[in-house]
Design a protein around this motif. Sequence first.
Motif, PDB file in Angstrom:
ATOM      1  N   GLN A 257       0.753  -1.299   0.019  1.00  0.00           N
ATOM      2  CA  GLN A 257      -0.039  -0.085   0.012  1.00  0.00           C
ATOM      3  C   GLN A 257       0.986   1.241   0.007  1.00  0.00           C
ATOM      4  O   GLN A 257       1.741   1.224   0.580  1.00  0.00           O
ATOM      5  CB  GLN A 257      -1.014   0.061   1.245  1.00  0.00           C
ATOM      6  N   VAL A 258       0.471   2.143  -0.814  1.00  0.00           N
ATOM      7  CA  VAL A 258       0.904   3.543  -0.681  1.00  0.00           C
ATOM      8  C   VAL A 258      -0.053   4.562  -0.286  1.00  0.00           C
ATOM      9  O   VAL A 258      -1.457   4.421  -0.472  1.00  0.00           O
ATOM     10  CB  VAL A 258       1.616   3.988  -1.991  1.00  0.00           C
ATOM     11  N   VAL A 259       0.295   5.485   0.419  1.00  0.00           N
ATOM     12  CA  VAL A 259      -0.738   6.666   0.703  1.00  0.00           C
ATOM     13  C   VAL A 259       0.031   7.677   0.152  1.00  0.00           C
ATOM     14  O   VAL A 259       1.073   8.182  -0.060  1.00  0.00           O
ATOM     15  CB  VAL A 259      -0.905   6.930   2.206  1.00  0.00           C
ATOM     16  N   VAL A 260      -1.091   8.643  -0.384  1.00  0.00           N
ATOM     17  CA  VAL A 260      -0.718   9.811  -1.348  1.00  0.00           C
ATOM     18  C   VAL A 260      -1.752  10.896  -0.764  1.00  0.00           C
ATOM     19  O   VAL A 260      -2.961  10.717  -0.336  1.00  0.00           O
ATOM     20  CB  VAL A 260      -0.854   9.598  -2.635  1.00  0.00           C
ATOM     21  N   GLY A 261      -1.163  12.099  -0.640  1.00  0.00           N
ATOM     22  CA  GLY A 261      -2.088  13.156  -0.296  1.00  0.00           C
ATOM     23  C   GLY A 261      -1.382  14.593  -0.255  1.00  0.00           C
ATOM     24  O   GLY A 261      -0.492  14.861  -1.097  1.00  0.00           O
ATOM     25  N   LEU A 262      -2.331  15.786  -0.085  1.00  0.00           N
ATOM     26  CA  LEU A 262      -1.844  16.950  -0.156  1.00  0.00           C
ATOM     27  C   LEU A 262      -2.344  17.871   0.915  1.00  0.00           C
ATOM     28  O   LEU A 262      -3.616  17.562   1.318  1.00  0.00           O
ATOM     29  CB  LEU A 262      -2.523  17.669  -1.488  1.00  0.00           C
ATOM     30  N   ILE A 263      -1.629  18.682   1.518  1.00  0.00           N
ATOM     31  CA  ILE A 263      -1.930  19.696   2.394  1.00  0.00           C
ATOM     32  C   ILE A 263      -2.101  20.990   2.022  1.00  0.00           C
ATOM     33  O   ILE A 263      -1.166  21.443   1.602  1.00  0.00           O
ATOM     34  CB  ILE A 263      -1.149  19.472   3.732  1.00  0.00           C
ATOM     35  N   ILE A 264      -3.133  21.725   1.988  1.00  0.00           N
ATOM     36  CA  ILE A 264      -3.387  23.095   1.536  1.00  0.00           C
ATOM     37  C   ILE A 264      -3.663  23.822   2.797  1.00  0.00           C
ATOM     38  O   ILE A 264      -4.486  23.683   3.369  1.00  0.00           O
ATOM     39  CB  ILE A 264      -4.491  23.185   0.567  1.00  0.00           C
ATOM     40  N   ASP A 265      -2.911  25.067   2.970  1.00  0.00           N
ATOM     41  CA  ASP A 265      -2.865  26.158   3.630  1.00  0.00           C
ATOM     42  C   ASP A 265      -4.295  26.825   3.764  1.00  0.00           C
ATOM     43  O   ASP A 265      -4.773  27.253   2.537  1.00  0.00           O
ATOM     44  CB  ASP A 265      -1.683  27.007   3.795  1.00  0.00           C
ATOM     45  N   ASP A 277     -10.142  19.404  -5.682  1.00  0.00           N
ATOM     46  CA  ASP A 277      -9.484  19.430  -7.144  1.00  0.00           C
ATOM     47  C   ASP A 277      -8.252  19.357  -7.503  1.00  0.00           C
ATOM     48  O   ASP A 277      -7.339  18.911  -8.179  1.00  0.00           O
ATOM     49  CB  ASP A 277     -10.444  20.305  -8.133  1.00  0.00           C
ATOM     50  N   GLU A 278      -7.608  20.543  -6.628  1.00  0.00           N
ATOM     51  CA  GLU A 278      -5.948  20.409  -6.475  1.00  0.00           C
ATOM     52  C   GLU A 278      -5.615  19.304  -6.389  1.00  0.00           C
ATOM     53  O   GLU A 278      -4.450  18.857  -6.933  1.00  0.00           O
ATOM     54  CB  GLU A 278      -5.603  21.542  -5.756  1.00  0.00           C
ATOM     55  N   PHE A 279      -5.942  18.493  -5.353  1.00  0.00           N
ATOM     56  CA  PHE A 279      -5.451  17.137  -4.884  1.00  0.00           C
ATOM     57  C   PHE A 279      -5.515  16.067  -6.017  1.00  0.00           C
ATOM     58  O   PHE A 279      -4.622  15.523  -6.549  1.00  0.00           O
ATOM     59  CB  PHE A 279      -6.250  16.814  -3.669  1.00  0.00           C
TER      60      PHE A 279
END
Length: 548
Positions: A257-265, A277-279
């Motif tokens: 498994q891999v986890v993928v993500g994005l944090i947006i301030d 949608d950016e993610f």
Amino acid sequence: MVERETMEFDVVIVGAGPAGLSSAIKLAQLAQENEQELMICVVEKGSEVGAHILSGAVFEPRALNELLPNWPELGAPLKTKVTQDDIYWFGSETSARKLPSFATPKTFHNEDNFIVSMGNVCRFLAEQAESLGVEIFPGFSAHSLIIEDDSVKGIITGDMGVSESGEQKDGFMPGMELRAKYTVFAEGCRGHLGKELISTFKLDDGKSPQHYGLGFKEIWEIPAEHHKPGLVVHGAGWPLDKDTGGGSYMYHGDDNQVVVGLIIDLNYSNPHLSPFDEFQRMKHHSIFADTLKHGKRIAYGARAIAKGGLNSLPKMTFPGGVLVGCNAGTLNFAKIKGNHTAMKSGMLAAESIFTAISAGSEHTELSDFETRFKESWLFQELDSSKNFGPVMHKLGKFFGGMYNTIDQNIFNGGLPFSFKDDTPDHACLEPASRHTEINYAKPDGVLSFDKLSSVFLSNTNHEEDQPCHLKLADMTIPLAKNLTDFNEPAQRYCPAGVYEINEVEGKQTFVINSQNCIHCKTCDIKDPSQNITWVTPEGAGGPNYPNM
């Protein structure tokens, strides 16, 4: 008036996350070591421990080493040690520059850390707590505070079986009063009782406002030949524009498994921006796509994180209780880590509470907590990184990044400058007329997906006929102000499709699909009019994350 049963405890802990469970374990250990008996209760609004836990997560085991030194023998789910750290600057959707180690803050380096599911770590911690005699009640929301004589005396759990109109249904069960000598509030980021306590006891006087990010996470199963256990990837830049802070990540964990993500301030200014949608478009970059295109997405979630650091940390104690973990804002944003700091804050709270109870005190201010905190490595961590977020906001990504690298790598966070960001995140949103709309590509169903199919993967469920837990102070503001000025950003900042503007025969209505809510709290934070208040729904409602 509803008659409620009352249960008495020495300590009630709200929230079975890393902070709350660490506090429970430490209290039980101290009682056992000193041959005392403590009645300790943990209430958890999720259907089970871990159901509402979402974190990256690269886990630093420092606090766990202190709390349970024999965790390997106990079977703690820390299986995949970090073997490689890759950090990229994404200049565009096709370019990526791998940064050398010396050019990144050392706080981003992950030697001796583990890639984990914090949901599973919390399940492990719950087992340890229960083995020490702690009572854990999942499926019960902490709905309101018991404050008497200017002191917190406990909490009231939410009523079960109330209709949307507020009437009692068949099977109605009133919430219980859980009274305690001391109450620990470990609700996680933007906890609604924590928010009330900060306001009631003026705990944030003289502090910068808390700042937040919205973190997305997906779990993907990939073929073994594409799996690199222990690989940690972090990125900055694209898809976010120069005025929007945040960063991306991909971790290769257990079981292919891999986890993928994005944090947006959440201090972004463009109301047309859609964090979801950016993610989704982020995953089309080859750094991510080359791994994900071979696999299958199996889980999705999102959650706000408190990233203001020491400058935004409220006073954590008040008569009768204490705020711990992300409910207070103990995350170390310089490390992008908050689990070990949350655990330590819970442990410090336990030590103070045990000292107070042993001295015969109850419902008082924990007078020694501040000293314990300031003498701990937790304070040292937060103090050395207190400028990290504000300097990025003040100087921008490039110059802020340079400053932080020099400050952390050479001066260990000791440069003699003080940066603060005193503008709340919601106040950073600018009128829609100042910005160009963003045309996001339709999801391809391979790497990118829509909100509804994503929410489906979060296993979110709420009893349909119950009061809406997303409260509007003024029903007219969404259309009269937010739509007019900001093109109603709730349609876009919510990562679960909760808010919509519907139009029938020329008449617009603001719709709240509360059944979709994944309890991220973004609406409570980012609404430009601060018109939305998130409160707990009926117990056990919300997402049911298996191993986030």
